[in-house]
Design a protein around this motif. Structure first.
Motif, PDB file in Angstrom:
ATOM      1  N   ALA A   1       4.412  -6.714  -4.866  1.00 45.71           N
ATOM      2  CA  ALA A   1       4.629  -8.159  -4.957  1.00 45.71           C
ATOM      3  C   ALA A   1       6.027  -8.467  -5.493  1.00 45.71           C
ATOM      4  N   HIS A   2       6.428  -7.778  -6.542  1.00 52.70           N
ATOM      5  CA  HIS A   2       7.744  -8.039  -7.127  1.00 52.70           C
ATOM      6  C   HIS A   2       8.866  -7.697  -6.151  1.00 52.70           C
ATOM      7  N   THR A   3       8.672  -6.637  -5.391  1.00 53.53           N
ATOM      8  CA  THR A   3       9.683  -6.273  -4.390  1.00 53.53           C
ATOM      9  C   THR A   3       9.874  -7.400  -3.376  1.00 53.53           C
ATOM     10  N   ALA A   4       8.789  -8.118  -3.085  1.00 55.38           N
ATOM     11  CA  ALA A   4       8.858  -9.240  -2.139  1.00 55.38           C
ATOM     12  C   ALA A   4       9.239 -10.549  -2.823  1.00 55.38           C
ATOM     13  N   GLY A   5       9.530 -10.493  -4.126  1.00 56.63           N
ATOM     14  CA  GLY A   5       9.930 -11.701  -4.834  1.00 56.63           C
ATOM     15  C   GLY A   5       8.775 -12.578  -5.261  1.00 56.63           C
ATOM     16  N   VAL A   6       7.561 -12.004  -5.341  1.00 58.87           N
ATOM     17  CA  VAL A   6       6.372 -12.769  -5.706  1.00 58.87           C
ATOM     18  C   VAL A   6       5.836 -12.248  -7.035  1.00 58.87           C
ATOM     19  N   THR A   7       5.515 -13.151  -7.955  1.00 63.25           N
ATOM     20  CA  THR A   7       4.875 -12.763  -9.204  1.00 63.25           C
ATOM     21  C   THR A   7       3.407 -13.159  -9.169  1.00 63.25           C
ATOM     22  N   HIS A   8       2.615 -12.477  -9.974  1.00 67.24           N
ATOM     23  CA  HIS A   8       1.197 -12.834 -10.029  1.00 67.24           C
ATOM     24  C   HIS A   8       0.995 -14.095 -10.847  1.00 67.24           C
ATOM     25  N   GLY A   9       1.465 -14.057 -12.092  1.00 63.45           N
ATOM     26  CA  GLY A   9       1.424 -15.242 -12.929  1.00 63.45           C
ATOM     27  C   GLY A   9       0.175 -15.405 -13.753  1.00 63.45           C
ATOM     28  N   ASP A  10      -0.876 -14.649 -13.480  1.00 64.51           N
ATOM     29  CA  ASP A  10      -2.121 -14.824 -14.234  1.00 64.51           C
ATOM     30  C   ASP A  10      -2.945 -13.537 -14.199  1.00 64.51           C
ATOM     31  N   LEU A  11      -2.308 -12.392 -14.450  1.00 72.34           N
ATOM     32  CA  LEU A  11      -2.993 -11.106 -14.374  1.00 72.34           C
ATOM     33  C   LEU A  11      -3.855 -10.894 -15.609  1.00 72.34           C
ATOM     34  N   THR A  12      -5.147 -10.734 -15.391  1.00 69.37           N
ATOM     35  CA  THR A  12      -6.123 -10.417 -16.438  1.00 69.37           C
ATOM     36  C   THR A  12      -7.182  -9.524 -15.787  1.00 69.37           C
ATOM     37  N   PRO A  13      -8.065  -8.903 -16.570  1.00 68.18           N
ATOM     38  CA  PRO A  13      -9.162  -8.127 -15.969  1.00 68.18           C
ATOM     39  C   PRO A  13     -10.037  -8.957 -15.033  1.00 68.18           C
ATOM     40  N   ASP A  14     -10.056 -10.285 -15.214  1.00 68.82           N
ATOM     41  CA  ASP A  14     -10.825 -11.145 -14.305  1.00 68.82           C
ATOM     42  C   ASP A  14     -10.178 -11.237 -12.934  1.00 68.82           C
ATOM     43  N   ARG A  15      -8.915 -10.882 -12.807  1.00 66.88           N
ATOM     44  CA  ARG A  15      -8.199 -10.968 -11.534  1.00 66.88           C
ATOM     45  C   ARG A  15      -8.120  -9.618 -10.826  1.00 66.88           C
ATOM     46  N   VAL A  16      -8.913  -8.659 -11.307  1.00 71.80           N
ATOM     47  CA  VAL A  16      -8.972  -7.324 -10.689  1.00 71.80           C
ATOM     48  C   VAL A  16     -10.409  -7.078 -10.257  1.00 71.80           C
TER      49      VAL A  16
ATOM     50  N   ALA B   1       0.121 -22.428 -14.712  1.00 70.95           N
ATOM     51  CA  ALA B   1       1.388 -22.561 -15.426  1.00 70.95           C
ATOM     52  C   ALA B   1       2.151 -23.765 -14.880  1.00 70.95           C
ATOM     53  N   PRO B   2       2.551 -24.706 -15.738  1.00 69.77           N
ATOM     54  CA  PRO B   2       3.258 -25.895 -15.257  1.00 69.77           C
ATOM     55  C   PRO B   2       4.502 -25.560 -14.448  1.00 69.77           C
ATOM     56  N   ALA B   3       5.225 -24.522 -14.860  1.00 72.02           N
ATOM     57  CA  ALA B   3       6.435 -24.159 -14.120  1.00 72.02           C
ATOM     58  C   ALA B   3       6.092 -23.449 -12.829  1.00 72.02           C
ATOM     59  N   GLY B   4       4.888 -22.918 -12.762  1.00 74.40           N
ATOM     60  CA  GLY B   4       4.427 -22.313 -11.516  1.00 74.40           C
ATOM     61  C   GLY B   4       4.809 -20.870 -11.330  1.00 74.40           C
ATOM     62  N   GLY B   5       3.903 -19.960 -11.693  1.00 82.29           N
ATOM     63  CA  GLY B   5       4.068 -18.586 -11.262  1.00 82.29           C
ATOM     64  C   GLY B   5       4.423 -17.569 -12.303  1.00 82.29           C
ATOM     65  N   GLY B   6       5.249 -17.886 -13.347  1.00 78.38           N
ATOM     66  CA  GLY B   6       5.610 -16.894 -14.329  1.00 78.38           C
ATOM     67  C   GLY B   6       6.735 -15.992 -13.852  1.00 78.38           C
ATOM     68  N   THR B   7       6.935 -14.876 -14.569  1.00 78.35           N
ATOM     69  CA  THR B   7       8.039 -13.965 -14.290  1.00 78.35           C
ATOM     70  C   THR B   7       7.513 -12.549 -14.114  1.00 78.35           C
ATOM     71  N   GLU B   8       8.381 -11.669 -13.610  1.00 77.93           N
ATOM     72  CA  GLU B   8       8.004 -10.265 -13.471  1.00 77.93           C
ATOM     73  C   GLU B   8       7.735  -9.650 -14.838  1.00 77.93           C
ATOM     74  N   ALA B   9       8.561 -10.012 -15.832  1.00 75.54           N
ATOM     75  CA  ALA B   9       8.357  -9.478 -17.177  1.00 75.54           C
ATOM     76  C   ALA B   9       7.004  -9.909 -17.731  1.00 75.54           C
ATOM     77  N   ALA B  10       6.607 -11.146 -17.451  1.00 74.81           N
ATOM     78  CA  ALA B  10       5.293 -11.614 -17.906  1.00 74.81           C
ATOM     79  C   ALA B  10       4.172 -10.832 -17.227  1.00 74.81           C
ATOM     80  N   ASP B  11       4.347 -10.514 -15.958  1.00 73.80           N
ATOM     81  CA  ASP B  11       3.346  -9.703 -15.250  1.00 73.80           C
ATOM     82  C   ASP B  11       3.205  -8.331 -15.897  1.00 73.80           C
ATOM     83  N   VAL B  12       4.339  -7.711 -16.272  1.00 69.91           N
ATOM     84  CA  VAL B  12       4.291  -6.374 -16.874  1.00 69.91           C
ATOM     85  C   VAL B  12       3.635  -6.441 -18.249  1.00 69.91           C
ATOM     86  N   ARG B  13       3.932  -7.496 -19.016  1.00 74.69           N
ATOM     87  CA  ARG B  13       3.256  -7.642 -20.316  1.00 74.69           C
ATOM     88  C   ARG B  13       1.748  -7.791 -20.118  1.00 74.69           C
ATOM     89  N   ALA B  14       1.375  -8.564 -19.115  1.00 76.93           N
ATOM     90  CA  ALA B  14      -0.055  -8.721 -18.825  1.00 76.93           C
ATOM     91  C   ALA B  14      -0.670  -7.399 -18.395  1.00 76.93           C
TER      92      ALA B  14
END
Length: 394
Positions: free
Chosen positions: A126-141, A165-178
């Protein structure tokens, strides 16, 4: 939305599933292609979130990875108040969320590494294609249980985040933290120093990329599900090779089917999804008039295969196609074609219709041979599919 509603004269809603709070998620039936799908409708919101949702769907539809949920379609409909709302159609995944699995206890270290390695690989794509998840949790797997083991699928990539997320989507770094938080949730404290170190790096100031996390967790180059075949994390009562049944056509739909955690056939096919196999009871052989008496003894007749044997064989075809697609041994259009043939035969058998099983299996053999000549699938994969089909006639 209510059961029985048809969207765009094609998708009939069957049963509402868990929605996570920001979307209605429905198990539905695609009447055009005759297969189960999931329909997701965002909760009522203004024009801004609706627009961001459609943009997220467009980005998600362009992604292709074995561990990413497949997006089939999107459109708009009107809700009960007459407002125009968007919806997305995705593959139907029969299984449970990682969150549900973890309520029964943590995973073993090897299992956690395998599952989280697949999640990291999905984020990398997803990140390679420029797309972030934005809400990765065990509920999203989602863990989808099948003949080949456990198929790990990340759902709502690029979609859920724009709604939460009001800004819409989050960042790659946020995905990795999640992702680091998911790794920590999968293992008991102190069970694996290595996984704990990876999780700490993900949540630290100098976090690695999703690709680097995937490289740390994925240890082999085997088939995608190879490290998961012994996961043993299926829901209570699950047995190896037993999949929850697919939804029947709406006229005979019943509640109580396996709930959607966001599968189906090809986990990684960009434009299709898998329907699960219903193991129906054996059917009695059709009555055939006795042959006329002759001087020579008639050759013994092989009884027609039972429905259970056929559905079992059809179910074993699915992981072969999935593995072949992931390995580049079958084109996506060929996988879709085979999936439709398999699904249609399964539906006829589970509906207890009169079926010329021998003729339908012969047609499937012919289709495999044709696609092999067209180089739509490799000779080795064609041989493997034919060996499974041969068990029906044995």
């Amino acid at each position: 939305m209510e059961p029985g509603l048809r969207l765009t004269e094609r998708y009939r809603l069957v049963e509402r599933l868990d929605d996570g709070g920001t979307m209605e998620v429905w198990r539905a039936w695609d009447e055009l292609l005759g297969r189960p799908v999931a329909v997701k409708v965002p909760a009522p919101a203004g024009a801004g979130p609706q627009r961001r949702f459609r943009q997220g769907v467009n980005r998600a539809a362009a992604l292709s990875h074995a561990a990413l949920e497949t997006v089939f379609d999107s459109d708009q409909t009107r809700d009960a108040s007459g407002r125009l709302v968007s919806f997305v159609v995705t593959e139907f995944l029969a299984g449970e969320t990682l969150a549900v699995r973890l309520r029964r206890g943590p995973l073993a270290a090897s299992e956690a590494a395998a599952v989280c390695g697949r999640i990291a690989g999905a984020l990398e794509a997803a990140h390679t294609a420029g797309v972030t998840h934005g809400d990765l949790t065990p509920d999203r797997v989602v863990l989808a249980y099948g003949d080949a083991g456990v198929d790990v699928k990340v759902v709502d990539t690029g979609i859920g985040g724009v709604l939460r997320a009001p800004a819409g989507g989050g960042t790659e770094a946020a995905d990795v933290r999640a992702l680091g938080a998911v790794i920590s949730a999968c293992v008991a404290p102190g069970a694996s120093e290595e996984l704990s170190a990876v999780a700490a790096r993900c949540t630290g100031p100098d976090a690695p990329s999703a690709a680097e996390v995937a490289a740390l967790l994925v240890r082999d180059e085997g088939p995608p599900n190879a490290v998961l075949t012994a996961l043993g994390t299926g829901p209570p009562g699950h047995r190896a090779g037993a999949l929850p049944p697919p939804p029947p056509p709406p006229a005979t739909a019943r509640r109580g089917h396996a709930r959607l955690a966001a599968l189906a056939l090809v986990a990684a096919i960009p434009v299709t999804a898998a329907a699960a196999v219903l193991l129906s009871a054996p059917r009695s052989p059709a009555a055939v008039p006795a042959p006329a008496r002759t001087s020579a003894a008639p050759a013994p007749r092989t009884p027609p295969p039972t429905a259970s044997r056929v559905t079992d064989a059809l179910g074993r075809l699915r992981p072969i196609v999935s593995r072949g697609y992931a390995a580049g041994e079958i084109r996506s259009d060929v996988a879709i074609d085979l999936d439709n043939v398999i699904t249609n035969l399964e539906n006829d058998l589970t509906a207890d219709r009169d079926v010329d099983v021998g003729g339908r299996i012969a047609e499937l053999h012919d289709k495999i041979a044709t696609r092999r000549r067209e180089r739509g699938l490799s000779p080795g994969l064609a041989d493997e599919l034919n060996r499974v089909l041969a068990t029906v006639r044995a």
